[in-house]
Design an enzyme around this catalytic site. Structure first.
Site, PDB file in Angstrom:
ATOM      1  N   ASP A 191       7.482 -10.259  -7.395  1.00  0.00           N
ATOM      2  CA  ASP A 191       6.204 -10.779  -6.903  1.00  0.00           C
ATOM      3  C   ASP A 191       5.201  -9.654  -6.687  1.00  0.00           C
ATOM      4  O   ASP A 191       4.042  -9.735  -7.124  1.00  0.00           O
ATOM      5  CB  ASP A 191       6.404 -11.518  -5.574  1.00  0.00           C
ATOM      6  CG  ASP A 191       7.057 -12.876  -5.743  1.00  0.00           C
ATOM      7  OD1 ASP A 191       6.943 -13.456  -6.835  1.00  0.00           O
ATOM      8  OD2 ASP A 191       7.673 -13.356  -4.788  1.00  0.00           O
ATOM      9  N   LEU A 192       5.637  -8.624  -5.981  1.00  0.00           N
ATOM     10  CA  LEU A 192       4.707  -7.559  -5.599  1.00  0.00           C
ATOM     11  C   LEU A 192       4.229  -6.773  -6.815  1.00  0.00           C
ATOM     12  O   LEU A 192       3.060  -6.388  -6.896  1.00  0.00           O
ATOM     13  CB  LEU A 192       5.381  -6.626  -4.581  1.00  0.00           C
ATOM     14  CG  LEU A 192       5.883  -7.319  -3.302  1.00  0.00           C
ATOM     15  CD1 LEU A 192       6.577  -6.317  -2.395  1.00  0.00           C
ATOM     16  CD2 LEU A 192       4.742  -8.006  -2.572  1.00  0.00           C
TER      17      LEU A 192
END
Length: 421
Positions: A191-192
């Site tokens: 995600d990051l």
């Protein structure tokens, strides 16, 4: 980009501080949820963009229920998790499945610079709000789509989470104890990573749009993002046929460069170069120990697995065993790569973190203080705004629709009555 009149309106909402950021004037429509999309748009907000977070009136971003929760007696709990990834945003509710909701979003996009979404590919198209439609509404729109596998390819429609990206991007297979089963990276790196690449893509596309008036699709895949975080794995395989396996805390070829136990925990020690090895021997070794082992003075020799395991590693373990993390850092931290392995309580209290303003205090009225991470982007002329608030659900709906989109109060009331906002 927003005009002076709109800027005055935004100032009235308290969304600009005394030093507008580098992206001041850029308007971002954020229809994302959870982390990958919200973090991307939050970074843009920190840098000065006006970000309007659009949520379904009856099905808002479900991270609003994620712990930890801020509590107050006269209101519902407020999620610290949600606040961390949605600071500096304005809140608007729109049901994009309603025909009137679709119209509202199009009118919003017509005045915006960027739209960020992180639905599964095809979702926005089914709503009639995909890239091809919205570029008709606003040809200069930068449309950022973050998804598990990207907008094309055989996996494009598969559902995906962070773990999906770690698994299919190769990172999961490389992580874990030596000789053991693969282990997930202990944070949502898929995600990051996609969030950060999303920001980079948006900034590049904005520059192009400013010069040409032409927007474009920014297509970010979590799988793609994770693959680029596998260091030398791709070239090791394509060049030498090596398939990386879990190595625990070791590096595939650099030694010593790993975790070592000490009296009260663990430290990372990376004294693998000839320079750092000699300094380390002089600091920690017995008098004359460096000269007594000429066979260890060459970096290449220390990299040999047998030499490292039988001579180098036991030597370092002996050096560190009787000293605390603080003692080791105090003795050698300024001279060689030696760092205490800190838990999050130690990180939050770390003087370097404090000096860099990387843990910030934000006051939520009635809820108290929330401490969250700051911004790692340091700009001396237009510093990021890391102390902004996250909006309540639909907090600024009336202001945005009336003063930015241009709806009348009667039209807004009708939308609210119909459940569109």
């Amino acid at each position: 980009m927003i005009d002076d009149e709109t800027r005055t309106w935004l100032n009235s909402l308290g969304r600009f501080d005394a030093a507008p950021g580098s992206l001041a004037g850029i308007v971002v429509v954020d229809v994302t949820r959870v982390v990958a999309g919200p973090y991307c748009s939050m970074i843009l907000a920190d840098l000065g963009a006006t970000v309007i977070k659009v949520e379904h009136p009856d099905d808002p971003d479900y991270t609003r229920t994620f712990p930890p929760m801020l509590e107050r007696e006269d209101a519902d709990p407020f999620s610290g998790f949600f606040a961390q990834y949605n600071r500096n945003k304005l809140g608007l509710t729109v049901n994009m499945r309603h025909p009137e909701g679709k119209s509202v979003l199009e009118r919003l996009v017509a005045k915006a610079d960027v739209l960020v979404e992180n639905f599964r590919p095809g979702t926005m198209d089914r709503l009639g709000l995909g890239y091809e439609r919205l570029r008709e509404v606003n040809p200069r729109l930068v449309y950022a789509a973050l998804s598990g596998y990207g907008q094309y390819g055989p996996y494009r429609t598969r559902p995906a989470y962070d773990n999906s990206a770690q698994a299919t991007g190769g990172l999961w297979s490389m992580n874990g104890p030596a000789g053991g089963a693969p282990t997930r990276i202990g944070t949502i790196i898929g995600d990051l990573g996609a969030s950060l690449y999303g920001v980079i893509g948006v900034l590049a596309a904005l520059r192009h749009a400013e010069h040409t008036g032409e927007g474009q699709l920014v297509d970010i895949s979590q799988q793609d993002s994770v693959l680029t975080l596998t260091e030398n794995a791709v070239v090791s395989y394509t060049t030498e046929g090596i398939i990386p396996e879990p190595l625990g805390n070791q590096h595939p070829f650099v030694r010593p460069y790993e975790l070592f136990a000490c009296k009260d925990g663990f430290v990372f020690f990376g004294g693998y170069t000839d320079k750092f090895w000699k300094i380390s021997c002089d600091i920690f070794g017995e008098p004359g120990e460096y000269d007594e082992h000429p066979d260890l003075q060459s970096m290449g020799a220390r990299f040999r697995e047998d030499v490292y395991q039988e001579q180098v590693k036991p030597m370092v373990q002996r050096w560190f065993a009787g000293r605390t993390k603080a003692e080791l850092e105090g003795i050698a931290g300024d001279l060689v790569p030696l760092s205490a392995v800190k838990d999050i309580s130690e990180v939050v209290g770390d003087p370097q973190i404090a000096a860099r303003d990387m843990v910030v205090d934000v006051e939520y009225d009635g809820y108290g203080m929330l401490r969250t991470f700051g911004s790692p982007v340091k700009l001396d002329r237009t510093p990021p705004r890391a102390r902004g608030l996250a909006p309540d659900k639909g907090e600024h709906s009336t202001d945005i629709l009336r003063d930015f989109v241009g709806l009348t109060q009667t039209e807004i009331d009708a939308l609210r009555e119909a459940g569109t906002i």
